[in-house]
Design a protein around this motif. Structure first.
Motif, mmCIF file in Angstrom:
data_model
loop_
_atom_site.group_PDB
_atom_site.id
_atom_site.type_symbol
_atom_site.label_atom_id
_atom_site.label_comp_id
_atom_site.label_asym_id
_atom_site.label_seq_id
_atom_site.Cartn_x
_atom_site.Cartn_y
_atom_site.Cartn_z
ATOM 1 N N GLN A 249 1.051 -0.940 0.324
ATOM 2 C CA GLN A 249 0.241 0.229 -0.069
ATOM 3 C C GLN A 249 0.582 1.070 -0.161
ATOM 4 O O GLN A 249 0.496 2.594 -0.821
ATOM 5 C CB GLN A 249 -1.299 0.104 1.456
ATOM 6 C CG GLN A 249 -1.843 -0.794 1.350
ATOM 7 C CD GLN A 249 -2.773 -0.990 0.528
ATOM 8 O OE1 GLN A 249 -3.470 0.255 -0.009
ATOM 9 N NE2 GLN A 249 -3.397 -1.782 -0.809
ATOM 10 N N GLU B 235 4.320 1.501 -0.449
ATOM 11 C CA GLU B 235 4.736 1.088 -2.269
ATOM 12 C C GLU B 235 3.857 2.048 -3.204
ATOM 13 O O GLU B 235 4.551 2.605 -4.385
ATOM 14 C CB GLU B 235 5.490 0.408 -2.505
ATOM 15 C CG GLU B 235 6.444 -0.588 -1.658
ATOM 16 C CD GLU B 235 6.985 -1.683 -2.113
ATOM 17 O OE1 GLU B 235 6.681 -2.826 -2.678
ATOM 18 O OE2 GLU B 235 7.958 -2.361 -1.339
ATOM 19 N N ALA B 236 2.525 1.302 -3.050
ATOM 20 C CA ALA B 236 1.947 2.152 -4.989
ATOM 21 C C ALA B 236 2.105 3.433 -4.618
ATOM 22 O O ALA B 236 1.617 4.105 -4.963
ATOM 23 C CB ALA B 236 0.706 1.780 -4.232
ATOM 24 N N ALA B 237 1.212 3.895 -2.919
ATOM 25 C CA ALA B 237 1.202 5.299 -3.009
ATOM 26 C C ALA B 237 2.397 6.238 -3.453
ATOM 27 O O ALA B 237 2.533 7.241 -4.070
ATOM 28 C CB ALA B 237 0.844 5.615 -1.856
ATOM 29 N N ARG B 238 3.754 5.684 -2.684
ATOM 30 C CA ARG B 238 4.979 5.966 -2.870
ATOM 31 C C ARG B 238 5.834 6.558 -4.573
ATOM 32 O O ARG B 238 6.038 7.416 -4.787
ATOM 33 C CB ARG B 238 5.813 6.052 -2.075
ATOM 34 C CG ARG B 238 5.519 5.643 -0.762
ATOM 35 C CD ARG B 238 5.720 7.446 -0.577
ATOM 36 N NE ARG B 238 6.761 8.487 -0.594
ATOM 37 C CZ ARG B 238 8.430 8.630 -0.059
ATOM 38 N NH1 ARG B 238 8.791 7.441 0.690
ATOM 39 N NH2 ARG B 238 8.825 9.508 -1.156
ATOM 40 N N SER B 239 4.951 4.909 -5.141
ATOM 41 C CA SER B 239 5.181 4.729 -6.988
ATOM 42 C C SER B 239 4.330 5.850 -7.991
ATOM 43 O O SER B 239 5.414 5.812 -8.812
ATOM 44 C CB SER B 239 5.327 3.510 -6.714
ATOM 45 O OG SER B 239 4.559 3.307 -7.273
ATOM 46 N N SER B 240 3.507 6.672 -7.133
ATOM 47 C CA SER B 240 2.784 7.396 -7.815
ATOM 48 C C SER B 240 3.077 9.097 -7.943
ATOM 49 O O SER B 240 2.647 9.127 -8.108
ATOM 50 C CB SER B 240 1.609 6.948 -7.372
ATOM 51 O OG SER B 240 0.530 7.397 -6.765
ATOM 52 N N GLY B 241 4.301 8.607 -6.692
ATOM 53 C CA GLY B 241 5.092 9.969 -6.653
ATOM 54 C C GLY B 241 4.116 11.060 -5.508
ATOM 55 O O GLY B 241 4.976 11.774 -4.796
ATOM 56 N N MET B 242 4.032 10.114 -5.101
ATOM 57 C CA MET B 242 2.869 10.670 -3.493
ATOM 58 C C MET B 242 3.881 10.598 -2.111
ATOM 59 O O MET B 242 4.972 10.043 -2.219
ATOM 60 C CB MET B 242 1.678 10.227 -2.758
ATOM 61 C CG MET B 242 0.782 10.130 -3.255
ATOM 62 S SD MET B 242 -0.803 9.658 -3.042
ATOM 63 C CE MET B 242 -1.618 9.386 -1.573
ATOM 64 N N THR B 243 4.263 11.907 -1.392
ATOM 65 C CA THR B 243 5.145 11.678 -0.869
ATOM 66 C C THR B 243 5.129 10.876 1.120
ATOM 67 O O THR B 243 3.490 10.410 1.239
ATOM 68 C CB THR B 243 5.393 13.390 -0.041
ATOM 69 O OG1 THR B 243 4.323 13.811 0.946
ATOM 70 C CG2 THR B 243 5.864 14.021 -0.883
ATOM 71 N N GLN C 171 2.077 12.247 2.719
ATOM 72 C CA GLN C 171 0.523 11.922 1.990
ATOM 73 C C GLN C 171 0.409 10.986 2.349
ATOM 74 O O GLN C 171 -1.228 10.368 2.329
ATOM 75 C CB GLN C 171 0.963 12.198 0.420
ATOM 76 C CG GLN C 171 0.804 14.365 0.351
ATOM 77 C CD GLN C 171 1.564 14.455 -1.312
ATOM 78 O OE1 GLN C 171 1.827 13.771 -1.458
ATOM 79 N NE2 GLN C 171 0.886 15.609 -1.789
ATOM 80 N N HIS D 139 -3.685 9.549 3.830
ATOM 81 C CA HIS D 139 -4.236 9.200 2.372
ATOM 82 C C HIS D 139 -4.475 7.489 2.742
ATOM 83 O O HIS D 139 -5.714 6.903 2.391
ATOM 84 C CB HIS D 139 -4.392 9.847 1.407
ATOM 85 C CG HIS D 139 -4.310 11.452 2.093
ATOM 86 N ND1 HIS D 139 -5.431 12.243 1.841
ATOM 87 C CD2 HIS D 139 -3.446 12.554 1.949
ATOM 88 C CE1 HIS D 139 -5.767 13.573 1.786
ATOM 89 N NE2 HIS D 139 -4.389 14.075 1.807
ATOM 90 N N VAL D 140 -3.525 6.754 2.855
ATOM 91 C CA VAL D 140 -3.462 5.600 2.718
ATOM 92 C C VAL D 140 -3.085 4.798 3.589
ATOM 93 O O VAL D 140 -4.221 4.296 4.107
ATOM 94 C CB VAL D 140 -2.087 5.674 1.476
ATOM 95 C CG1 VAL D 140 -2.862 3.807 1.169
ATOM 96 C CG2 VAL D 140 -2.849 5.783 -0.214
#
Lengths: 263, 254
Positions: free
Chosen positions: A158, A160-168, A171, A175-176
Protein backbone atom coordinates in the motif's frame (compact mmCIF):
# COMPACT_ATOMS: atom_id res chain seq x y z
CA UNK A 1 -29.56 -18.33 -0.64
CA UNK A 2 -31.74 -19.93 2.07
CA UNK A 3 -28.77 -20.53 4.32
CA UNK A 4 -27.66 -16.95 3.88
CA UNK A 5 -31.10 -15.62 4.79
CA UNK A 6 -31.27 -17.88 7.82
CA UNK A 7 -27.85 -16.70 8.96
CA UNK A 8 -28.90 -13.09 8.62
CA UNK A 9 -32.08 -13.77 10.61
CA UNK A 10 -30.11 -15.41 13.40
CA UNK A 11 -27.70 -12.51 13.39
CA UNK A 12 -30.52 -9.94 13.63
CA UNK A 13 -32.14 -12.03 16.38
CA UNK A 14 -28.94 -12.19 18.39
CA UNK A 15 -28.33 -8.47 18.23
CA UNK A 16 -31.95 -7.74 19.29
CA UNK A 17 -31.59 -10.11 22.27
CA UNK A 18 -28.34 -8.54 23.38
CA UNK A 19 -29.87 -5.05 23.09
CA UNK A 20 -32.84 -6.12 25.23
CA UNK A 21 -30.52 -7.64 27.84
CA UNK A 22 -28.51 -4.46 27.91
CA UNK A 23 -31.55 -2.24 28.37
CA UNK A 24 -32.84 -4.47 31.20
CA UNK A 25 -29.50 -4.24 32.98
CA UNK A 26 -29.39 -0.48 32.61
CA UNK A 27 -32.97 -0.14 33.92
CA UNK A 28 -32.12 -2.28 36.96
CA UNK A 29 -29.00 -0.25 37.57
CA UNK A 30 -30.82 3.04 37.47
CA UNK A 31 -33.68 1.65 39.56
CA UNK A 32 -31.25 0.65 42.26
CA UNK A 33 -29.44 3.96 41.92
CA UNK A 34 -32.63 5.90 42.59
CA UNK A 35 -33.31 3.81 45.69
CA UNK A 36 -30.09 5.04 47.26
CA UNK A 37 -30.64 7.96 49.62
CA UNK A 38 -28.44 10.97 49.02
CA UNK A 39 -26.92 11.56 52.41
CA UNK A 40 -24.76 14.57 53.17
CA UNK A 41 -22.91 12.59 55.77
CA UNK A 42 -21.33 10.35 53.15
CA UNK A 43 -18.79 12.98 52.34
CA UNK A 44 -18.91 15.07 55.44
CA UNK A 45 -19.41 18.81 55.48
CA UNK A 46 -22.33 20.53 53.82
CA UNK A 47 -23.92 20.13 50.40
CA UNK A 48 -25.37 17.07 48.69
CA UNK A 49 -23.41 14.57 46.72
CA UNK A 50 -24.84 11.33 45.34
CA UNK A 51 -24.17 8.49 42.98
CA UNK A 52 -24.94 10.60 39.94
CA UNK A 53 -22.36 13.22 40.89
CA UNK A 54 -19.78 10.49 41.45
CA UNK A 55 -20.63 8.83 38.15
CA UNK A 56 -20.27 12.18 36.38
CA UNK A 57 -16.75 12.51 37.74
CA UNK A 58 -15.87 9.01 36.53
CA UNK A 59 -17.27 9.74 33.05
CA UNK A 60 -15.51 13.12 32.93
CA UNK A 61 -12.11 11.69 33.92
CA UNK A 62 -12.47 8.77 31.51
CA UNK A 63 -13.51 10.77 28.44
CA UNK A 64 -10.77 13.39 28.87
CA UNK A 65 -8.14 10.68 29.45
CA UNK A 66 -9.25 8.69 26.39
CA UNK A 67 -9.18 11.75 24.12
CA UNK A 68 -5.86 13.13 25.42
CA UNK A 69 -4.45 9.58 25.38
CA UNK A 70 -5.45 9.22 21.73
CA UNK A 71 -3.62 12.43 20.79
CA UNK A 72 -0.53 11.21 22.65
CA UNK A 73 -1.00 7.80 21.03
CA UNK A 74 -0.89 9.15 17.47
CA UNK A 75 2.26 11.20 18.08
CA UNK A 76 4.09 8.47 20.04
CA UNK A 77 2.79 5.72 17.72
CA UNK A 78 4.21 7.52 14.66
CA UNK A 79 7.43 8.20 16.58
CA UNK A 80 7.70 4.46 17.32
CA UNK A 81 7.92 3.68 13.60
CA UNK A 82 10.23 6.60 12.86
CA UNK A 83 13.66 5.80 11.45
CA UNK A 84 15.11 8.68 13.45
CA UNK A 85 16.95 6.95 16.30
CA UNK A 86 16.43 9.77 18.81
CA UNK A 87 12.68 10.19 18.17
CA UNK A 88 12.20 6.44 18.13
CA UNK A 89 14.28 6.03 21.30
CA UNK A 90 12.31 8.63 23.26
CA UNK A 91 9.01 7.07 22.19
CA UNK A 92 10.20 3.58 23.08
CA UNK A 93 11.38 4.66 26.54
CA UNK A 94 8.06 6.46 27.11
CA UNK A 95 6.05 3.37 26.22
CA UNK A 96 8.24 0.99 28.20
CA UNK A 97 8.16 3.07 31.38
CA UNK A 98 4.43 3.78 31.31
CA UNK A 99 3.60 0.20 30.43
CA UNK A 100 6.09 -1.34 32.83
CA UNK A 101 5.06 0.39 36.06
CA UNK A 102 1.75 0.21 37.96
CA UNK A 103 -0.80 2.87 37.11
CA UNK A 104 -1.51 3.40 40.80
CA UNK A 105 2.15 4.31 41.39
CA UNK A 106 2.03 6.66 38.42
CA UNK A 107 -1.04 8.36 39.91
CA UNK A 108 0.68 8.78 43.30
CA UNK A 109 3.87 9.98 41.65
CA UNK A 110 2.11 12.66 39.64
CA UNK A 111 -0.09 13.71 42.53
CA UNK A 112 2.78 14.16 44.97
CA UNK A 113 5.50 15.43 42.63
CA UNK A 114 4.13 17.18 39.61
CA UNK A 115 1.13 19.05 40.99
CA UNK A 116 3.18 21.01 43.57
CA UNK A 117 5.54 21.93 40.74
CA UNK A 118 2.58 23.18 38.73
CA UNK A 119 1.62 25.39 41.67
CA UNK A 120 -1.48 23.46 42.61
CA UNK A 121 -2.38 22.81 46.21
CA UNK A 122 -3.20 19.40 47.59
CA UNK A 123 -6.93 19.83 47.19
CA UNK A 124 -9.59 18.05 45.23
CA UNK A 125 -8.87 19.99 42.06
CA UNK A 126 -5.24 18.96 41.93
CA UNK A 127 -6.22 15.36 42.69
CA UNK A 128 -8.60 15.30 39.71
CA UNK A 129 -6.02 16.93 37.42
CA UNK A 130 -3.36 14.45 38.58
CA UNK A 131 -5.68 11.52 37.93
CA UNK A 132 -6.53 12.77 34.43
CA UNK A 133 -2.87 13.44 33.69
CA UNK A 134 -1.76 10.01 34.88
CA UNK A 135 -4.55 8.16 33.07
CA UNK A 136 -3.89 10.14 29.86
CA UNK A 137 -0.16 9.52 29.65
CA UNK A 138 -0.67 5.88 30.68
CA UNK A 139 -3.39 5.26 28.13
CA UNK A 140 -1.33 7.24 25.61
CA UNK A 141 1.40 4.59 25.85
CA UNK A 142 -1.06 1.76 25.25
CA UNK A 143 -2.86 3.60 22.45
CA UNK A 144 0.52 4.35 20.84
CA UNK A 145 1.25 0.64 20.69
CA UNK A 146 -2.18 -0.09 19.23
CA UNK A 147 -1.72 2.61 16.58
CA UNK A 148 1.81 1.39 15.77
CA UNK A 149 0.51 -2.15 15.41
CA UNK A 150 -2.32 -0.95 13.18
CA UNK A 151 0.02 0.95 10.89
CA UNK A 152 2.48 -1.92 10.67
CA UNK A 153 -0.21 -4.43 9.80
CA UNK A 154 -1.10 -2.54 6.62
CA UNK A 155 0.61 -4.45 3.78
CA UNK A 156 3.82 -2.81 2.57
CA UNK A 157 2.46 -2.73 -0.98
CA UNK A 158 0.00 0.00 0.00
CA UNK A 159 2.82 2.37 0.91
CA UNK A 160 4.82 1.35 -2.18
CA UNK A 161 1.85 1.96 -4.46
CA UNK A 162 1.34 5.42 -2.99
CA UNK A 163 5.05 6.32 -3.12
CA UNK A 164 5.48 4.95 -6.67
CA UNK A 165 2.79 7.32 -7.92
CA UNK A 166 4.76 10.26 -6.56
CA UNK A 167 3.03 10.79 -3.23
CA UNK A 168 5.29 11.91 -0.37
CA UNK A 169 5.69 9.79 2.77
CA UNK A 170 3.37 12.12 4.69
CA UNK A 171 0.73 12.11 1.95
CA UNK A 172 0.85 8.32 1.81
CA UNK A 173 0.50 8.11 5.59
CA UNK A 174 -2.32 10.63 5.73
CA UNK A 175 -4.40 9.34 2.80
CA UNK A 176 -3.55 5.65 2.47
CA UNK A 177 -2.04 4.09 5.59
CA UNK A 178 -3.76 5.88 8.49
CA UNK A 179 -7.33 5.60 7.12
CA UNK A 180 -6.87 1.85 6.79
CA UNK A 181 -5.07 1.49 10.13
CA UNK A 182 -7.85 3.49 11.80
CA UNK A 183 -10.36 0.79 10.84
CA UNK A 184 -8.08 -2.03 11.99
CA UNK A 185 -7.49 -0.58 15.45
CA UNK A 186 -11.15 -0.17 16.44
CA UNK A 187 -11.42 -3.55 18.26
CA UNK A 188 -8.19 -3.18 20.31
CA UNK A 189 -9.10 0.46 20.99
CA UNK A 190 -12.45 -0.68 22.40
CA UNK A 191 -10.50 -2.81 24.88
CA UNK A 192 -8.32 0.13 25.80
CA UNK A 193 -11.23 2.54 26.35
CA UNK A 194 -13.05 0.02 28.53
CA UNK A 195 -9.82 -0.41 30.50
CA UNK A 196 -9.48 3.36 31.01
CA UNK A 197 -13.02 3.55 32.41
CA UNK A 198 -12.29 0.76 34.87
CA UNK A 199 -8.82 2.11 35.73
CA UNK A 200 -10.28 5.50 36.56
CA UNK A 201 -11.34 3.80 39.81
CA UNK A 202 -7.71 4.00 40.95
CA UNK A 203 -8.17 7.76 41.29
CA UNK A 204 -10.00 7.03 44.52
CA UNK A 205 -6.60 6.49 46.14
CA UNK A 206 -5.81 10.22 45.95
CA UNK A 207 -9.31 11.24 46.99
CA UNK A 208 -10.94 12.03 43.64
CA UNK A 209 -14.69 11.92 44.25
CA UNK A 210 -15.52 9.32 41.62
CA UNK A 211 -17.69 6.21 41.93
CA UNK A 212 -15.25 3.94 43.70
CA UNK A 213 -14.28 6.61 46.20
CA UNK A 214 -17.95 7.36 46.83
CA UNK A 215 -18.78 3.70 47.30
CA UNK A 216 -16.15 3.38 50.04
CA UNK A 217 -17.82 6.30 51.83
CA UNK A 218 -21.24 4.68 51.47
CA UNK A 219 -19.92 1.40 52.85
CA UNK A 220 -18.46 3.18 55.87
CA UNK A 221 -21.81 4.81 56.58
CA UNK A 222 -24.29 2.04 55.73
CA UNK A 223 -22.10 -0.99 56.12
CA UNK A 224 -23.74 -2.86 53.29
CA UNK A 225 -20.59 -3.68 51.32
CA UNK A 226 -22.00 -6.48 49.17
CA UNK A 227 -24.97 -4.52 47.84
CA UNK A 228 -22.94 -1.38 47.44
CA UNK A 229 -20.02 -2.93 45.54
CA UNK A 230 -22.41 -4.96 43.40
CA UNK A 231 -24.11 -1.71 42.53
CA UNK A 232 -20.76 -0.03 41.75
CA UNK A 233 -19.90 -2.94 39.48
CA UNK A 234 -23.23 -2.42 37.69
CA UNK A 235 -22.50 1.24 37.09
CA UNK A 236 -19.08 0.41 35.59
CA UNK A 237 -20.67 -2.34 33.54
CA UNK A 238 -23.25 0.09 32.16
CA UNK A 239 -20.55 2.58 31.19
CA UNK A 240 -18.30 -0.02 29.56
CA UNK A 241 -21.11 -1.74 27.66
CA UNK A 242 -22.29 1.62 26.39
CA UNK A 243 -18.74 2.35 25.22
CA UNK A 244 -18.26 -0.96 23.43
CA UNK A 245 -21.61 -0.50 21.70
CA UNK A 246 -20.60 2.93 20.45
CA UNK A 247 -17.36 1.44 19.15
CA UNK A 248 -19.23 -1.38 17.42
CA UNK A 249 -21.39 1.23 15.72
CA UNK A 250 -18.28 3.13 14.59
CA UNK A 251 -16.79 -0.11 13.28
CA UNK A 252 -19.87 -0.87 11.19
CA UNK A 253 -20.19 2.69 10.01
CA UNK A 254 -16.66 2.71 8.57
CA UNK A 255 -16.54 -0.84 7.27
CA UNK A 256 -14.92 -1.21 3.87
CA UNK A 257 -17.08 -3.25 1.47
CA UNK A 258 -15.43 -6.55 0.57
CA UNK A 259 -12.48 -5.99 2.91
CA UNK A 260 -11.81 -7.32 6.40
CA UNK A 261 -15.28 -8.81 6.67
CA UNK A 262 -14.34 -11.67 8.98
CA UNK A 263 -17.65 -12.85 10.38
CA UNK B 1 19.04 10.87 -31.99
CA UNK B 2 16.32 10.81 -29.36
CA UNK B 3 17.20 10.78 -25.66
CA UNK B 4 16.35 7.53 -23.87
CA UNK B 5 13.47 7.87 -21.41
CA UNK B 6 15.38 5.66 -19.01
CA UNK B 7 19.00 4.64 -19.08
CA UNK B 8 20.72 2.60 -16.41
CA UNK B 9 24.50 2.46 -16.16
CA UNK B 10 26.20 -0.47 -14.44
CA UNK B 11 23.51 -0.77 -11.77
CA UNK B 12 24.29 -3.01 -8.78
CA UNK B 13 22.25 -3.99 -5.76
CA UNK B 14 22.83 -6.44 -2.91
CA UNK B 15 20.57 -7.61 -0.13
CA UNK B 16 23.04 -8.56 2.59
CA UNK B 17 25.51 -10.99 1.04
CA UNK B 18 23.18 -11.73 -1.84
CA UNK B 19 24.31 -9.86 -4.97
CA UNK B 20 21.05 -9.46 -6.88
CA UNK B 21 22.17 -7.03 -9.60
CA UNK B 22 25.76 -7.24 -10.81
CA UNK B 23 25.94 -4.34 -13.22
CA UNK B 24 22.94 -3.75 -15.46
CA UNK B 25 23.12 -1.25 -18.31
CA UNK B 26 20.04 -0.78 -20.45
CA UNK B 27 18.17 1.87 -22.42
CA UNK B 28 14.49 2.53 -22.91
CA UNK B 29 13.71 4.70 -25.94
CA UNK B 30 10.47 6.73 -26.28
CA UNK B 31 7.45 4.66 -27.38
CA UNK B 32 9.43 1.47 -26.92
CA UNK B 33 8.03 -1.59 -25.15
CA UNK B 34 10.74 -3.52 -23.32
CA UNK B 35 10.10 -6.97 -21.93
CA UNK B 36 12.40 -8.22 -19.18
CA UNK B 37 12.35 -11.98 -18.79
CA UNK B 38 14.26 -14.38 -16.61
CA UNK B 39 13.84 -17.07 -13.98
CA UNK B 40 12.56 -16.30 -10.46
CA UNK B 41 15.30 -14.74 -8.37
CA UNK B 42 17.26 -13.56 -11.41
CA UNK B 43 16.94 -9.94 -10.27
CA UNK B 44 14.46 -8.65 -12.84
CA UNK B 45 11.94 -7.30 -10.31
CA UNK B 46 14.74 -5.73 -8.28
CA UNK B 47 15.99 -4.02 -11.44
CA UNK B 48 12.54 -2.50 -12.01
CA UNK B 49 12.24 -1.41 -8.40
CA UNK B 50 15.70 0.17 -8.55
CA UNK B 51 14.70 2.21 -11.61
CA UNK B 52 12.15 4.22 -9.58
CA UNK B 53 14.26 3.83 -6.44
CA UNK B 54 11.72 1.89 -4.42
CA UNK B 55 14.90 -0.07 -3.76
CA UNK B 56 17.98 2.11 -3.53
CA UNK B 57 20.71 0.82 -5.89
CA UNK B 58 24.18 0.37 -4.35
CA UNK B 59 26.14 1.76 -7.28
CA UNK B 60 25.74 2.80 -10.89
CA UNK B 61 23.55 5.53 -12.32
CA UNK B 62 19.99 5.95 -13.55
CA UNK B 63 19.20 8.64 -16.10
CA UNK B 64 15.64 9.81 -16.62
CA UNK B 65 15.38 11.74 -19.91
CA UNK B 66 19.13 12.27 -19.80
CA UNK B 67 19.38 13.48 -16.19
CA UNK B 68 20.65 11.44 -13.26
CA UNK B 69 18.02 10.74 -10.62
CA UNK B 70 20.51 9.42 -8.07
CA UNK B 71 21.44 11.78 -5.27
CA UNK B 72 20.00 13.51 -2.26
CA UNK B 73 18.92 16.73 -4.00
CA UNK B 74 16.71 14.89 -6.51
CA UNK B 75 12.95 15.29 -6.03
CA UNK B 76 12.29 11.57 -6.42
CA UNK B 77 8.52 12.01 -5.89
CA UNK B 78 8.43 14.25 -8.95
CA UNK B 79 10.36 11.66 -10.99
CA UNK B 80 8.18 8.78 -9.77
CA UNK B 81 5.00 10.60 -10.81
CA UNK B 82 6.38 10.43 -14.38
CA UNK B 83 7.28 6.72 -14.28
CA UNK B 84 4.38 5.11 -12.46
CA UNK B 85 4.28 1.45 -11.59
CA UNK B 86 1.93 -1.53 -11.76
CA UNK B 87 2.53 -4.27 -9.17
CA UNK B 88 2.20 -8.02 -9.15
CA UNK B 89 -0.27 -7.88 -6.25
CA UNK B 90 -2.20 -4.87 -7.67
CA UNK B 91 -1.81 -2.85 -4.43
CA UNK B 92 -5.02 -0.92 -4.93
CA UNK B 93 -5.84 1.28 -1.94
CA UNK B 94 -8.25 -1.05 -0.16
CA UNK B 95 -10.32 1.67 1.52
CA UNK B 96 -11.07 3.59 -1.69
CA UNK B 97 -13.36 2.95 -4.65
CA UNK B 98 -11.89 2.34 -8.09
CA UNK B 99 -12.43 5.96 -9.06
CA UNK B 100 -10.89 7.34 -5.87
CA UNK B 101 -7.92 4.99 -6.28
CA UNK B 102 -7.17 6.79 -9.53
CA UNK B 103 -8.06 10.31 -8.43
CA UNK B 104 -6.10 10.27 -5.13
CA UNK B 105 -2.61 10.56 -6.70
CA UNK B 106 -3.95 13.01 -9.27
CA UNK B 107 -5.20 15.27 -6.49
CA UNK B 108 -2.25 14.81 -4.14
CA UNK B 109 0.63 14.83 -6.61
CA UNK B 110 -0.70 16.82 -9.55
CA UNK B 111 -2.82 19.05 -7.28
CA UNK B 112 -5.85 18.75 -9.55
CA UNK B 113 -9.28 19.80 -8.33
CA UNK B 114 -11.76 17.12 -7.32
CA UNK B 115 -13.74 17.62 -10.54
CA UNK B 116 -10.70 17.43 -12.83
CA UNK B 117 -9.34 14.38 -11.03
CA UNK B 118 -12.70 12.60 -11.16
CA UNK B 119 -13.04 13.36 -14.86
CA UNK B 120 -9.58 11.94 -15.64
CA UNK B 121 -10.31 8.93 -13.41
CA UNK B 122 -13.49 8.15 -15.33
CA UNK B 123 -11.66 8.52 -18.66
CA UNK B 124 -8.99 6.11 -17.46
CA UNK B 125 -11.61 3.62 -16.26
CA UNK B 126 -13.29 3.83 -19.64
CA UNK B 127 -10.01 2.95 -21.38
CA UNK B 128 -9.66 -0.22 -19.31
CA UNK B 129 -13.36 -1.04 -19.80
CA UNK B 130 -14.39 -0.75 -16.16
CA UNK B 131 -16.53 2.37 -16.05
CA UNK B 132 -19.33 0.41 -14.37
CA UNK B 133 -16.97 -0.45 -11.50
CA UNK B 134 -16.18 3.19 -10.66
CA UNK B 135 -17.85 2.99 -7.25
CA UNK B 136 -16.77 -0.56 -6.42
CA UNK B 137 -14.15 -1.23 -3.75
CA UNK B 138 -11.11 -3.42 -4.55
CA UNK B 139 -12.53 -6.19 -2.34
CA UNK B 140 -15.57 -6.31 -4.58
CA UNK B 141 -13.63 -6.86 -7.80
CA UNK B 142 -11.88 -9.86 -9.37
CA UNK B 143 -8.10 -9.93 -9.58
CA UNK B 144 -8.19 -9.10 -13.27
CA UNK B 145 -10.46 -6.13 -12.68
CA UNK B 146 -8.28 -4.91 -9.82
CA UNK B 147 -5.19 -5.06 -11.99
CA UNK B 148 -6.95 -3.15 -14.78
CA UNK B 149 -7.88 -0.43 -12.26
CA UNK B 150 -4.24 -0.42 -11.09
CA UNK B 151 -3.12 0.07 -14.69
CA UNK B 152 -5.67 2.87 -15.09
CA UNK B 153 -4.32 4.47 -11.91
CA UNK B 154 -0.78 4.31 -13.28
CA UNK B 155 -1.44 5.78 -16.73
CA UNK B 156 -3.96 8.41 -15.55
CA UNK B 157 -0.91 10.25 -14.22
CA UNK B 158 0.23 10.67 -17.87
CA UNK B 159 3.67 9.26 -17.10
CA UNK B 160 6.57 9.26 -19.55
CA UNK B 161 6.98 5.53 -18.98
CA UNK B 162 4.97 2.79 -17.28
CA UNK B 163 6.74 0.12 -15.20
CA UNK B 164 5.04 -3.28 -14.90
CA UNK B 165 6.28 -5.70 -12.23
CA UNK B 166 4.97 -9.15 -13.22
CA UNK B 167 1.45 -7.79 -13.71
CA UNK B 168 -0.18 -11.15 -14.43
CA UNK B 169 1.73 -13.47 -12.08
CA UNK B 170 -0.84 -13.27 -9.27
CA UNK B 171 -3.82 -13.87 -11.56
CA UNK B 172 -5.86 -16.97 -12.28
CA UNK B 173 -5.10 -18.18 -15.82
CA UNK B 174 -8.54 -17.18 -17.14
CA UNK B 175 -8.04 -13.58 -15.95
CA UNK B 176 -4.61 -13.03 -17.52
CA UNK B 177 -6.03 -12.32 -20.99
CA UNK B 178 -8.04 -9.24 -20.03
CA UNK B 179 -5.00 -7.62 -18.39
CA UNK B 180 -2.65 -8.39 -21.30
CA UNK B 181 -5.27 -6.96 -23.67
CA UNK B 182 -5.28 -3.64 -21.80
CA UNK B 183 -1.47 -3.58 -21.85
CA UNK B 184 -1.42 -4.29 -25.58
CA UNK B 185 -3.86 -1.42 -26.10
CA UNK B 186 -1.54 0.93 -24.19
CA UNK B 187 1.41 -0.23 -26.29
CA UNK B 188 -0.58 0.44 -29.46
CA UNK B 189 -1.33 3.95 -28.17
CA UNK B 190 2.42 4.59 -28.13
CA UNK B 191 2.99 4.29 -24.39
CA UNK B 192 6.59 3.64 -23.34
CA UNK B 193 6.59 0.52 -21.19
CA UNK B 194 9.03 -1.64 -19.26
CA UNK B 195 7.41 -4.99 -18.50
CA UNK B 196 8.87 -7.65 -16.23
CA UNK B 197 6.96 -10.74 -17.26
CA UNK B 198 6.72 -14.49 -17.53
CA UNK B 199 4.35 -14.22 -20.50
CA UNK B 200 6.61 -15.14 -23.39
CA UNK B 201 3.80 -14.88 -25.93
CA UNK B 202 3.05 -11.34 -24.77
CA UNK B 203 6.72 -10.46 -25.12
CA UNK B 204 6.72 -11.98 -28.60
CA UNK B 205 3.60 -10.08 -29.75
CA UNK B 206 3.98 -6.70 -28.08
CA UNK B 207 7.61 -6.03 -27.10
CA UNK B 208 10.04 -4.17 -29.35
CA UNK B 209 13.01 -5.35 -27.37
CA UNK B 210 13.50 -8.29 -25.04
CA UNK B 211 16.08 -8.49 -22.25
CA UNK B 212 16.96 -11.82 -20.66
CA UNK B 213 18.38 -11.49 -17.15
CA UNK B 214 20.19 -14.32 -15.45
CA UNK B 215 21.90 -14.16 -12.04
CA UNK B 216 21.93 -10.38 -11.95
CA UNK B 217 23.36 -9.82 -15.43
CA UNK B 218 21.90 -9.20 -18.88
CA UNK B 219 22.75 -12.42 -20.66
CA UNK B 220 21.13 -11.68 -23.98
CA UNK B 221 18.95 -8.99 -25.53
CA UNK B 222 17.48 -8.10 -28.87
CA UNK B 223 14.29 -7.94 -30.90
CA UNK B 224 11.76 -10.61 -29.88
CA UNK B 225 12.03 -12.44 -33.18
CA UNK B 226 15.73 -13.18 -32.69
CA UNK B 227 15.66 -13.46 -28.93
CA UNK B 228 12.65 -15.67 -28.43
CA UNK B 229 12.84 -17.87 -31.50
CA UNK B 230 16.55 -18.26 -32.12
CA UNK B 231 18.35 -17.43 -28.89
CA UNK B 232 22.12 -17.55 -29.16
CA UNK B 233 22.84 -18.31 -25.54
CA UNK B 234 22.40 -21.82 -24.21
CA UNK B 235 20.88 -20.64 -20.89
CA UNK B 236 18.34 -18.47 -22.71
CA UNK B 237 17.39 -21.46 -24.80
CA UNK B 238 16.93 -23.66 -21.72
CA UNK B 239 14.87 -20.99 -19.97
CA UNK B 240 12.59 -20.48 -22.97
CA UNK B 241 12.16 -24.19 -23.44
CA UNK B 242 11.08 -24.61 -19.84
CA UNK B 243 8.69 -21.63 -19.84
CA UNK B 244 7.13 -22.55 -23.18
CA UNK B 245 6.56 -26.08 -21.96
CA UNK B 246 4.72 -24.70 -18.96
CA UNK B 247 2.66 -22.42 -21.17
CA UNK B 248 1.57 -25.23 -23.51
CA UNK B 249 0.90 -28.03 -21.08
CA UNK B 250 -0.39 -31.14 -22.84
CA UNK B 251 -4.04 -31.96 -22.15
CA UNK B 252 -4.67 -34.31 -19.25
CA UNK B 253 -5.21 -37.94 -20.26
CA UNK B 254 -8.86 -38.89 -20.25
Amino acid sequence: MDVKELKEQIKAHKSVLSKIALVVIIIIAFYVMLQQPVNNNYIGGGGTFGWIDAAQTTVFISIISIVVGFSIGIVVGLARISRNIIINGIATVYVEILRGTPLLIQIFFIYYSLTPLMGLGGGLESATISAILALSINSGAYQAEIIRGGIQSIPRGQLEAARSSGMTYLQAMRHVILPQAFRLIIPPMTNEYVTVIKDSSLAYAIGVMEITWFSTRVVVWDFEPITTYLFVALIYFTLTTFTSNIMRFVEQRFRIPGYMVGE
Amino acid sequence: MAIPVIETKDLTKSFGDNKVLKGISMKVMPKEVIAIIGASGSGKSTLLRCINRLNEPDSGDILFEGNSIIGKDIDIDMVRSQMTMVFQSFNLFMHLTARKNISLPLRQVKKLSKEEADKLAMEALEKVGLIEKADAYPGEMSGGQQQRVAIARAFAMHPKVLLFDEPTSALDPQLIGEVLEVMKKLADMGMTMVVVTHEISFAKDVADHVIFIDQGLILEEGPPKDMLINPKNERTRQFLKRVLQEENLPPLPQ
